[in-house]
Design an enzyme around this catalytic site. Structure first.
Site, PDB file in Angstrom:
ATOM      1  N   ASP A 212      37.743  40.192  45.129  1.00 31.57           N
ATOM      2  CA  ASP A 212      38.825  39.241  44.884  1.00 31.57           C
ATOM      3  C   ASP A 212      39.602  38.995  46.175  1.00 31.57           C
ATOM      4  O   ASP A 212      39.513  39.765  47.130  1.00 31.57           O
ATOM      5  CB  ASP A 212      39.755  39.734  43.762  1.00 31.57           C
ATOM      6  CG  ASP A 212      40.409  41.057  44.083  1.00 31.57           C
ATOM      7  OD1 ASP A 212      39.894  42.095  43.640  1.00 31.57           O
ATOM      8  OD2 ASP A 212      41.441  41.045  44.799  1.00 31.57           O
ATOM      9  N   THR A 213      40.360  37.932  46.184  1.00 36.53           N
ATOM     10  CA  THR A 213      40.966  37.438  47.429  1.00 36.53           C
ATOM     11  C   THR A 213      41.815  38.483  48.126  1.00 36.53           C
ATOM     12  O   THR A 213      41.785  38.611  49.356  1.00 36.53           O
ATOM     13  CB  THR A 213      41.808  36.187  47.137  1.00 36.53           C
ATOM     14  OG1 THR A 213      40.986  35.221  46.480  1.00 36.53           O
ATOM     15  CG2 THR A 213      42.357  35.581  48.417  1.00 36.53           C
TER      16      THR A 213
END
Length: 347
Positions: A212-213
Site C-alpha cells: 500500500d502507498t
C-alpha cells in the site's frame, strides 16, 4: 747466345700461358672447368633448357647424408603431397592428440552450456567452465562433467549448486519502495509510481504483488511472468516479513492471538511468526511474518487486535531481504537470489 729455333721451343715458348702445348695436353683427360658465363645452374632429372636438368657443367648441389659427393634429387610436388598425406595418416589415430574442450557435442544443436551460464551472469566463460569442472552444474537433473555440452535455454532446466538458472533474458530487481509511492507501473493521476524507477530499462518490467502507498520496503520487479505468478499465489505460501511500529503496552498473548488467527471481514488471517524487536517506553517495534497476501493484511490484523500501525516496512519477501538497501534504491538480484526464489516456488 741465341738458341736455334729448329726442333725446340725457343724464347718465350718455354713459359706457361694461354695456348701452351703442355697445358692443352694436361687438359685433354678431364673436362674443362666452365667459365662463369658458361655455367648451368638448372639441375635435376628430365630438365630441359627451360627447366632443371642434370649433367655436366651444372652447379654443385649440396651433398646428401650417407654418401660422399652424392647429390639429393629435387622433390616433385606429387612426392611432397604423398609425404604430407602419409604423415597425416600416421598422426590421425594417435590417442594423445589434444582436442579443444568444446569438441564433444559440437555437432549438436543448441548453445554451449558455458556460454549460457556466462550470459546468465555467472562470470566469464572460463569461470563457467570451472563450475562445470567442479561438478556444480546440472542439466535436467544430471550433473554435467564434460565441456561443450549443448543445451536449449527454452526447454532444458539448468541448475548451479542446486539452484535454477534463469537461462533466458530475464531481469530481476528489488526496490526499497519509499512511502508515498503507488504500487503500479503507471499512474493516471500522475502520482509517483514504481514505473518511475525503471524508465530506462529495455524490457517491460512488472511488480510482484503490491504494497500500500504508505508502506515501505521490499517489492520485486521482473519480466518473468511465471515466477511472478507463483510468488503471489496462495498455493506456494511465500512468506513476507514486516516491521510494524505500534504503541503499547501490549499484552503477552498478542503473538498467540495473531498466530491463532484474527477474524477479519473477509475471513481469518493468521501470522506465522511474531516477536517484539525493540521497546522504548510505550513504543514497540514488532516483527510479523505471514504467507498471506491480502490487501493491508498486517495493518488490519494489528488494528483488529487493538494496536493500530503507525509505520510499516516490509523487510523480506521470501529469501530476498532488505538489508542495508536505502529507501528508493533499485538493485539487481544476484544469481543465487534468483535461484532461491525459483526454488521457493518449484521452478
Amino acid at each position: 747466345m741465341r738458341s736455334s729455333g729448329s726442333g725446340k721451343s725457343g724464347g718465350r715458348g718455354n713459359y706457361r700461358g694461354a695456348g701452351n702445348d703442355r697445358d692443352q695436353k694436361q687438359g685433354q683427360g678431364r673436362p674443362r672447368k666452365p667459365r662463369p658465363e658458361e655455367r648451368r645452374y638448372d639441375v635435376g632429372p628430365g630438365a630441359t633448357k627451360d627447366g632443371p636438368k642434370s649433367g655436366r657443367g651444372g652447379a654443385k648441389p649440396s651433398p646428401q647424408k650417407g654418401g660422399r659427393g652424392r647429390t639429393a634429387p629435387a622433390r616433385s610436388r606429387e612426392y611432397e603431397t604423398r609425404i604430407e598425406e602419409r604423415n597425416r595418416e600416421r598422426y590421425a589415430g594417435k590417442k594423445d592428440v589434444k582436442l579443444p574442450k568444446t569438441f564433444p557435442g559440437a555437432e549438436q544443436e543448441g548453445e554451449r552450456l558455458q556460454k549460457v551460464l556466462a550470459r546468465a551472469g555467472y562470470g566469464s566463460r572460463r569461470a563457467c567452465e570451472e563450475l562445470i569442472e567442479q561438478a556444480r552444474v546440472e542439466v535436467n537433473g544430471e550433473i554435467v562433467l564434460e565441456q561443450g555440452r549443448r543445451v536449449d535455454p527454452e526447454k532444458d532446466e539448468v541448475k548451479v549448486d542446486g539452484l535454477t538458472v534463469a537461462t533466458q533474458s530475464y531481469q530481476f530487481f528489488s526496490l526499497n519502495k519509499p512511502a508515498g509511492v503507488v504500487s503500479t507501473m503507471e499512474d493516471p493521476e500522475g502520482r509517483q509510481c514504481l514505473g518511475d524507477y525503471v524508465t530506462n530499462r529495455e524490457t517491460r518490467l512488472f511488480h510482484v504483488g503490491r504494497l500500500d502507498t504508505e508502506t515501505e520496503g521490499v517489492i520485486l520487479l521482473t519480466n518473468h511472468g511465471e515466477l511472478a505468478h507463483r510468488l503471489t499465489h496462495p498455493k506456494y505460501g511465500v512468506k513476507k516479513t514486516y516491521l510494524a511500529h505500534i504503541v503499547g503496552p501490549i499484552p503477552r498473548d498478542l503473538g498467540k492471538r495473531l498466530k491463532d488467527g484474527i477474524q477479519l471481514e473477509d475471513g481469518y488471517a493468521r501470522a506465522d511468526h511474531f516477536r517484539v524487536v525493540e521497546q522504548t517506553g510505550k513504543n514497540y517495534l514488532v516483527e510479523v511474518t505471514l504467507h498471506e497476501g491480502r490487501k493491508h493484511i498486517v495493518r488490519r490484523m494489528l488494528a483488529e487486535a487493538g494496536f493500530p500501525v503507525d509505520k510499516l516496512v516490509r523487510t523480506a519477501f521470501g529469501p530476498i531481504t532488505l538489508g542495508d538497501q536505502k529507501s528508493g534504491w533499485l538493485r539487481r538480484l544476484s544469481n543465487t537470489e534468483v535461484g532461491m526464489l525459483m526454488q521457493e516456488v518449484d521452478l
